[in-house]
Design an enzyme around this catalytic site. Structure first.
Site, PDB file in Angstrom:
ATOM      1  N   LYS A 181      -7.322   7.994  -1.397  1.00  0.00           N
ATOM      2  CA  LYS A 181      -8.695   8.349  -1.007  1.00  0.00           C
ATOM      3  C   LYS A 181      -9.198   9.613  -1.701  1.00  0.00           C
ATOM      4  O   LYS A 181      -9.581  10.598  -1.070  1.00  0.00           O
ATOM      5  CB  LYS A 181      -8.798   8.504   0.523  1.00  0.00           C
ATOM      6  CG  LYS A 181      -8.414   7.265   1.303  1.00  0.00           C
ATOM      7  CD  LYS A 181      -8.574   7.492   2.802  1.00  0.00           C
ATOM      8  CE  LYS A 181      -8.201   6.258   3.603  1.00  0.00           C
ATOM      9  NZ  LYS A 181      -6.724   6.012   3.596  1.00  0.00           N
ATOM     10  N   ASP A 193      -3.496   4.220  -2.040  1.00  0.00           N
ATOM     11  CA  ASP A 193      -4.488   4.609  -1.041  1.00  0.00           C
ATOM     12  C   ASP A 193      -4.445   6.124  -0.811  1.00  0.00           C
ATOM     13  O   ASP A 193      -3.998   6.592   0.235  1.00  0.00           O
ATOM     14  CB  ASP A 193      -4.225   3.848   0.260  1.00  0.00           C
ATOM     15  CG  ASP A 193      -5.309   4.084   1.299  1.00  0.00           C
ATOM     16  OD1 ASP A 193      -6.457   4.379   0.902  1.00  0.00           O
ATOM     17  OD2 ASP A 193      -5.004   3.969   2.499  1.00  0.00           O
ATOM     18  N   THR A 252     -11.622   3.704   9.671  1.00  0.00           N
ATOM     19  CA  THR A 252     -11.581   2.856  10.863  1.00  0.00           C
ATOM     20  C   THR A 252     -11.100   3.604  12.102  1.00  0.00           C
ATOM     21  O   THR A 252     -11.162   3.066  13.205  1.00  0.00           O
ATOM     22  CB  THR A 252     -10.680   1.629  10.631  1.00  0.00           C
ATOM     23  OG1 THR A 252      -9.402   2.069  10.163  1.00  0.00           O
ATOM     24  CG2 THR A 252     -11.303   0.692   9.615  1.00  0.00           C
ATOM     25  N   ARG A 273       1.616  -1.924  11.197  1.00  0.00           N
ATOM     26  CA  ARG A 273       2.587  -1.926  12.290  1.00  0.00           C
ATOM     27  C   ARG A 273       2.825  -3.285  12.949  1.00  0.00           C
ATOM     28  O   ARG A 273       3.960  -3.554  13.370  1.00  0.00           O
ATOM     29  CB  ARG A 273       2.190  -0.862  13.325  1.00  0.00           C
ATOM     30  CG  ARG A 273       2.592   0.545  12.876  1.00  0.00           C
ATOM     31  CD  ARG A 273       1.934   1.632  13.697  1.00  0.00           C
ATOM     32  NE  ARG A 273       0.525   1.807  13.329  1.00  0.00           N
ATOM     33  CZ  ARG A 273      -0.222   2.832  13.739  1.00  0.00           C
ATOM     34  NH1 ARG A 273       0.294   3.752  14.532  1.00  0.00           N
ATOM     35  NH2 ARG A 273      -1.479   2.931  13.355  1.00  0.00           N
ATOM     36  N   LYS A 301       0.838  -1.207   0.000  1.00  0.00           N
ATOM     37  CA  LYS A 301       0.000   0.000   0.000  1.00  0.00           C
ATOM     38  C   LYS A 301       0.867   1.249   0.000  1.00  0.00           C
ATOM     39  O   LYS A 301       1.759   1.398   0.831  1.00  0.00           O
ATOM     40  CB  LYS A 301      -0.928   0.026   1.205  1.00  0.00           C
ATOM     41  CG  LYS A 301      -1.838   1.256   1.268  1.00  0.00           C
ATOM     42  CD  LYS A 301      -2.836   1.170   2.408  1.00  0.00           C
ATOM     43  CE  LYS A 301      -2.275   1.635   3.729  1.00  0.00           C
ATOM     44  NZ  LYS A 301      -2.109   3.122   3.795  1.00  0.00           N
ATOM     45  N   ASP A 315     -13.366  14.504  -4.481  1.00  0.00           N
ATOM     46  CA  ASP A 315     -13.421  15.796  -5.150  1.00  0.00           C
ATOM     47  C   ASP A 315     -14.625  15.820  -6.076  1.00  0.00           C
ATOM     48  O   ASP A 315     -15.474  14.918  -6.034  1.00  0.00           O
ATOM     49  CB  ASP A 315     -12.116  16.029  -5.928  1.00  0.00           C
ATOM     50  CG  ASP A 315     -11.685  17.488  -5.953  1.00  0.00           C
ATOM     51  OD1 ASP A 315     -12.524  18.337  -6.355  1.00  0.00           O
ATOM     52  OD2 ASP A 315     -10.538  17.786  -5.575  1.00  0.00           O
TER      53      ASP A 315
END
Length: 241
Positions: free
Chosen positions: A62, A60, A124, A216, A33, A65
């Site tokens: 996002k 990613d 999330t 992580r 990603k 617009d």
């Protein structure tokens, strides 16, 4: 699709050299990603490096617009050979449809496969109370996520980004081939960090997730490759039981 192919690892680092060091440290990872921090730092260079290593790429950024701008951004992303692109479902149906048309045109223009476009339902990091009190959304969080997913499906998108906690409900209302990309996935032996709605990798796959975004617990582990292999093994065991 094998379990390891369903795990997307974020390159949440600030530079091209740090990103490539992480990629080289985890040769068994096939899907990476690229988010806002890294893309702002490196631009398309990181995409080119990952493509040269025959890796799949989840861009990613996002996009959110007006329809014409989203269509243009998706068209350019598709032309770079991206595999998966995020846009915000809250941009509305016209923007979602234009984004899908953009990836089709961009991919066709250079003769590459059309990337999957997935709409973000609810980040999330947002707790149910924040959706209600801060964003003033009158629906309960699971109902709002379902509404965004149905909107994405009706707009011709490949799928959505959702919490694993919503994956089970979405699967009941959406086709089996509708893609559910789930961040907020944490093994029991890892910290939740800034994620509010989490689930273990095995639970997320059992709930119906297509892809898991796990950062992580892998990248910050003392031995990232061992952590990745441990997650894959736990998921394989759970799915075969």
């Amino acid at each position: 699709m094998t379990v390891d192919e369903r795990i997307i690892v974020p390159l949440d680092v600030p530079s091209l050299s740090a990103a490539l060091a992480l990629v080289d440290q985890l040769p068994q990872v096939s899907f990476w990603k690229v988010g806002l921090e890294l893309f702002v730092s490196t631009g398309p260079a990181i995409v080119q490096e990952l493509k040269a290593r025959q890796k799949r790429i989840f861009l990613d950024l996002k996009f959110h617009d007006i329809p014409n701008t989203m269509a243009g951004a998706c068209r350019m992303a598709a032309a770079q050979g991206i595999d998966l692109i995020t846009i915000h479902g809250a941009a509305g149906k016209t923007a979602l449809m234009e984004a899908q048309a953009g990836v089709i045109a961009g991919a066709a223009g250079v003769g590459v496969p059309t990337p999957m476009v997935v709409a973000v339902t609810v980040l999330t990091s947002i707790a149910p109370q924040a959706l209600s009190l801060e964003l003033k959304i009158p629906l309960d969080l699971p109902d709002y996520a379902l509404q965004m997913a149905l909107l994405a499906k009706d707009s011709g998108l490949a799928g959505v980004v959702c919490s694993p906690q919503e994956a089970g409900q979405l699967r009941r209302f959406l086709p089996a081939d509708f893609v559910l990309v789930c961040p907020g996935v944490r093994p029991t032996w890892a910290n939740a960090n800034d994620q509010q709605r989490t689930m273990t990798p095995a639970q997320a796959l059992q709930a119906g997730a297509t892809y898991l975004v796990i950062g992580r617990p892998i990248t910050a582990a003392p031995e990232p490759a061992a952590a990745f292999d441990r997650i894959c093994a736990e998921c394989s065991t759970a799915l075969s039981s």
